[in-house]
Design an enzyme around this catalytic site. Structure first.
Site, PDB file in Angstrom:
ATOM      1  N   GLY A   1       5.346   0.749   0.104  1.00  0.00           N
ATOM      2  CA  GLY A   1       6.469  -0.130  -0.243  1.00  0.00           C
ATOM      3  C   GLY A   1       6.134  -1.589  -0.024  1.00  0.00           C
ATOM      4  N   GLU A   2       5.512  -1.892   1.104  1.00  0.00           N
ATOM      5  CA  GLU A   2       5.121  -3.277   1.398  1.00  0.00           C
ATOM      6  C   GLU A   2       4.027  -3.746   0.433  1.00  0.00           C
ATOM      7  OE1 GLU A   2       7.109  -1.637   4.926  1.00  0.00           O
ATOM      8  OE2 GLU A   2       5.505  -0.903   3.643  1.00  0.00           O
ATOM      9  N   PHE A   3       3.126  -2.834   0.099  1.00  0.00           N
ATOM     10  CA  PHE A   3       2.085  -3.188  -0.872  1.00  0.00           C
ATOM     11  C   PHE A   3       2.706  -3.620  -2.201  1.00  0.00           C
ATOM     12  CE2 PHE A   3      -0.255  -1.678  -4.622  1.00  0.00           C
ATOM     13  CZ  PHE A   3      -1.356  -2.518  -4.572  1.00  0.00           C
TER      14      PHE A   3
ATOM     15  N   GLN B   1       5.489  -4.964  -2.645  1.00  0.00           N
ATOM     16  CA  GLN B   1       6.064  -6.298  -2.488  1.00  0.00           C
ATOM     17  C   GLN B   1       4.998  -7.376  -2.597  1.00  0.00           C
ATOM     18  OE1 GLN B   1       8.428  -5.345   1.240  1.00  0.00           O
ATOM     19  NE2 GLN B   1       9.891  -6.657   0.214  1.00  0.00           N
ATOM     20  N   GLY B   2       3.815  -7.094  -2.066  1.00  0.00           N
ATOM     21  CA  GLY B   2       2.736  -8.075  -2.110  1.00  0.00           C
ATOM     22  C   GLY B   2       1.958  -8.071  -3.410  1.00  0.00           C
TER      23      GLY B   2
END
Length: 406
Positions: A57-59, A61-62
């Site tokens: 999920g964070e990936f 976003q980035g």
């Protein structure tokens, strides 16, 4: 140092857990391999931009930032690290990065060895990543480091009376690109002012996904001229609510993309349906034309499948928390989800603009669905509000790129 003691205890616990848990075992094995990967793949003399994301999920976003930098500044190499197997195992072959590996645990020796090998020119930590030893050493080496799409709440340790020593880690960031004004105000109370409100890069990401959505001829044939209800990332409790309603409404085509696609769950779903169902991996043009329900029994299609729907249901709201609502909303359709959505800023935004709808159970779903199916104007209006919410909140990427100097 208390932090290093906690990390040491955590490391021991992880090694023990790895004996019994496959996911943890993958992580421990992957972290050991990281140094070998760096030794073999790092090209001396090249400048590496290091992106770290805890999980998938964070990936995501980035990812818009990675790909924009890749396009705008092709002279830089990209190093992508993950903490969790759910990120690394899915994206270990990601073509947007030159090197992908796990991030070794935040011990002083690991940090020194990792940074000696990688020698990043600049670092980007996505959302909630605040590894103290890595950040302190990056600062000591005068390597710029940015926090991207971070969001802060008063319950976090930084703002507690006992978090005074740990909050110093925030001073190591060159700049913090936060999601909202509330985060800026909270950080200001502890003396952190190098902040910019940019919003959430996920809005930029789903717009890009929408532009690149695959055409799925079988799904198109299945839908035909019917209204389609798409249930994404559904769990058993979700299916117990929407399947009975759709069983009673044969005029609506049902597409189910469950979160878990093991055989037992797929059979459980089929057992609840009293309509003709076909699995996607077994579908043909003839079969989908005759079916009322299309069961997606493979991964990687959901973000493209939403384009064929008029109404979306996002699962997880009767469990640990709802899944990605933006992937559906970007197509301009109303999004329905369960009550466990309070921690999800984008769900709250959809509720506020009336493009999202929370249900507590079957009666709430019936009321919402009856209104949409009997009142096209209401359906169209809610869908437009959902789509506008995504577009109105995009732009984080441009703001970050304007501030970061490469």
């Amino acid at each position: 140092m208390i932090y290093n003691l906690i990390i040491a205890l955590y490391t021991s616990a992880v090694k023990l857990a790895a004996l019994f848990n496959k996911k943890v075992s993958l992580m421990v094995k992957g972290e050991k391999e990281s140094f070998d990967i760096l030794e073999k793949q790092i090209i001396r003399g090249e400048k590496y931009l290091w992106f770290h994301a805890a999980s998938l999920g964070e990936f995501e976003q980035g990812r818009p930032l990675i790909e924009e930098i890749r396009k705008t500044y092709p002279q830089y190499k990209i190093l992508q690290t993950f903490f969790s197997p759910s990120g690394y195992e899915v994206r270990k072959n990601y073509k947007g990065a030159d090197i992908v590996c796990y991030l070794p645990l935040d011990t002083p020796s690991n940090v020194k060895r990792f940074l000696d090998l990688a020698q990043p020119y600049m670092a980007f930590f996505i959302k909630y990543e605040f590894w103290q030893n890595y950040l302190n050493e990056l600062q000591r080496r005068n390597i710029p480091v940015y926090s991207v799409s971070s969001i802060f709440r008063k319950e976090q340790i930084f703002f507690r009376w006992y978090g005074k020593s740990y909050r110093k880690v925030l001073n190591t960031f060159t700049h913090l690109f936060v999601q909202d004004e509330a985060s800026v105000q909270l950080l200001r109370t502890i003396g952190i002012t190098n902040t910019t409100v940019v919003g959430d890069t996920r809005f930029d990401r789903v717009l890009e996904i929408c532009r690149q959505a695959k055409e799925l001829p079988l799904v198109e044939k299945f839908k035909g001229n019917h209204t389609a209800f798409v249930a994404g990332s559904s769990w058993g409790p979700d299916e117990d609510i929407f399947i009975p309603y759709l069983n009673a409404h044969p005029e609506v085509k049902l597409i189910i993309a469950p979160h878990v696609i093991d055989e037992s769950h797929l059979k459980e779903i089929i057992g609840k349906l009293n309509r003709t169902v076909v699995r996607y991996t077994q579908a043909t043009e003839e079969k989908v034309k005759e079916a009322d329900c299309l069961l997606i029994d493979c991964f990687g299609l959901l973000s493209s499948i939403y384009r064929y729907g008029e109404i979306a249901y996002i699962g997880g709201g009767f469990g640990v928390g709802i899944h990605n609502v933006l992937e559906a909303a970007v197509y301009g359709m109303p999004v329905i989800f369960g009550p466990n959505n309070k921690r999800f800023r984008e769900a709250q935004g959809l509720l506020q603009c009336k493009g999202g709808f929370e249900i507590q159970g079957a009666e709430d779903l019936k009321k919402i669905m009856d209104n949409f199916l009997n009142n096209y104007e209401a359906l169209d209006k809610a869908g437009k509000k959902a789509g506008n919410y995504v577009r109105d909140n995009a732009g984080a990427l441009e703001k970050i790129m304007h501030t970061v100097t490469l």
